[in-house]
Write an enzyme that holds these catalytic residues in place. Sequence first.
Site, mmCIF file in Angstrom:
data_model
loop_
_atom_site.group_PDB
_atom_site.id
_atom_site.type_symbol
_atom_site.label_atom_id
_atom_site.label_comp_id
_atom_site.label_asym_id
_atom_site.label_seq_id
_atom_site.Cartn_x
_atom_site.Cartn_y
_atom_site.Cartn_z
ATOM 1 C CD GLU A 166 -10.005 -18.832 -28.106
ATOM 2 O OE1 GLU A 166 -10.757 -18.503 -29.042
ATOM 3 O OE2 GLU A 166 -9.945 -19.999 -27.656
ATOM 4 C CD GLU A 355 -11.811 -21.483 -23.984
ATOM 5 O OE1 GLU A 355 -12.096 -22.004 -25.093
ATOM 6 O OE2 GLU A 355 -12.019 -20.289 -23.717
#
Length: 449
Positions: A166, A355
């Site tokens: 991220e 995720e």
Amino acid sequence: MGINGFPKDFVIGTATASYQIEGAVLEGGRGASIWDIFSHMPGRILNGDTGDIACDHYHRYPEDIALMKEVGLKGYRMSVAWPRIFPQGRGKPSTAGLDFYNRLVDALLENDIEPMITLYHWDLPQALQELGGWGNRDTTDYFADYAYTVFNALGDRVKKWNTLNEPWVSAFAGHYIGRHAPGMRDAALAVQVSHHLMLAHAKAVEAFRQSGRDGQIGIALNLYPMYPASPSEEDERAARFADGYHNRWFLDPVLKGTYPEDMLAIYRERFNAPDIRSGDMELIGRNPVDFLGINYYFRKVIRRSESTDILQLNEVKPEGSEYTEMGWEVWPQGLLDLLGRIHKDYQAPRMVITENGAAFKDEIIMDGVVQDEDRIRFLQGHLEAARQAIAEGIRLEGFYIWSLIDNFEWAFGYSKRFGIFHVDYGTLERKWKKSAQWLKKFIEENGLN
């Protein structure tokens, strides 16, 4: 194709991150990370929580691996803590740090669980932060050296890698919004950091190719399908900008080797950033990923706003939807929409859900098992969306649930529980949740064990 529409080699696993679970911050010669410093700053983390002990996975990993094996998980996405390998961020690697991850990888493989390693899940060595952190271009070279060291140490056994987790969060939540380490509020710096992260990613991919190790390397991006709040031209434009800010600014360099022109124009006009040097885009362009990791949690519904935010937009919470404890809308259709869009716009890359998961209250316990029916519904809906994507010809190869165990949830400390196993933070005892029992059955019924 295996049972019920999933390919036979489709991987269902769980995901964690080093600072969120390991603890043992002073053991094995580990140096301080930016999250060690940030979490100890008064007022930064809910309830003053820190990751000093976290789930003590550093000592309890055999127990955690046993839980994974009992569920039938075939994959485990974990991260290596950079300050365990290079306490000062550079120099001579720590033998004790490498030994820990060697033991962990060996234990996973002995239990038929395939590791996927993320090299950077936000725990930059504090010593490098003091030299300018990700705002310092030299950090990209230190990262490449660190990556090469880890490839050499573990790459004979580890075949799946993520460079960064991220990068939007590292850049913008860490340097513009300030809610994550290092806690800065400088938009121009955040944009520059985002470019340095893309450079670091490309240099790590190059280091992987040069290491001669076989395997696959990608990156895990947090992505959101964007929906305008109304059909108005203003909301449509705001949603397009939001897509550029969150999604295309990272998707385009990773998958096309370029930045989106509309966002580049905005950033240069407003912030005179990023500084892109000669050869940067060539380096990024010549180091394509083997797969794209996608962290998907919820969609964003966007309305035009006159706020002072970078993009002048508001996120709208649709009425009548279910929301998690994080205030995130439960929207499995968004996963299918997102995968379809990337498949179409980026020439059908190989993809992995790195995720997906949810925080719920987890307050009802019967016979020692947490009754998290809401999490079961959440996972059921999103795994069904994954199955549908595969049926539509999308190249989806795995699904890693966030998270294996309840853990340190960054700015929220220990107040939000994402695990399929419950952790008692007083005793560190692990307890089954009904979602783990459900997942075990799901894996068996779909022939994925």
